[in-house]
Design a protein around this motif. Structure first.
Motif: not given
Length: 222
Positions: A178-186, A192-195
């Motif tokens: 998640d800490d990487i994804l937070l650099n790109y996504l809200t 939404t991405f995970k589900n």
């Protein structure tokens, strides 16, 4: 850091003593040396890499190990410095996804394999559409993601280039923290991405070049 290694194709490559093996994107030679353990002193392993510094490193490693049947050649895997019909097995570990012309690579693999030969390739593929910011970022490119294509397109490229017995030997999702994804996504986009049905996967794929068949000589068949 992201744990994006594709796998160890040599584990699934069905290499036999005496085989000639080609490793695409051989780097410092690690997979070549694993393949050499399977093919033995009676076989041959050829590593191909685009980077002269890695070829130099791999050759030094082979010399230290005393392996005189492991050879490294500098070149482009879209135009391999290898004659046709020489390899029993082709392996590659997380390399093809970085090559723009994947169709050209599969054509070259088909060319260098002997009839009846096969490949086992580990690579990164996509299912569904990644958010654009995630695809284009340089950090993700270094992690072998942005060059990846859709899984069904990848498998179709293998099929249209004449390979048979296409089998996914191993598949696992690549989990981005998640800490990487937070650099790109809200946070909402992350949920939404995970589900959703979108995902990044490492796969190991096996496929075979058809064996040559004897010509037809029965009366009236030709």
């Amino acid at each position: 850091d992201l744990g994006l290694g594709c796998g160890l194709p040599t584990q699934f490559a069905q290499i036999k003593p005496g085989n000639t093996v080609i490793d695409l994107g051989s780097g410092a030679g690690n997979d070549c040396f694993v393949a050499r353990a399977a093919t033995g002193v009676s076989g041959k392993v050829i590593g191909i890499d685009f980077t002269p510094a890695m070829i130099e490193k791999a050759r030094a490693n082979a010399e230290k190990l005393g392996f005189n049947n492991v050879e490294f050649r500098q070149g482009d895997i879209e135009q391999m410095p290898v004659t046709a019909n020489v390899a029993d097995v082709v392996v590659s570990n997380c390399v093809l996804n970085l090559v723009p012309n994947k169709d050209g690579v599969f054509k070259e693999i088909f060319r260098v394999l002997k009839p009846g030969g096969h490949f086992s390739i580990s690579d990164v593929v996509l299912v569904g559409n990644l958010p654009e910011a995630l695809r284009k970022d340089a950090e993700m490119y270094a992690g072998c993601v942005s060059g990846a294509i859709q899984k069904d397109v990848y498998l179709e490229l293998i099929r249209v280039n004449g390979f048979e017995n296409i089998t996914i030997q191993k598949e696992k999702p690549i989990i981005i923290p998640d800490d990487i994804l937070l650099n790109y996504l809200t946070p909402q986009e992350i949920a939404t991405f995970k589900n959703g049905t979108t995902g990044i996967f490492s796969i190991t794929v096996f496929a075979q070049k058809q064996e040559q068949t004897a010509g037809c000589c029965a009366p009236g068949c030709c």
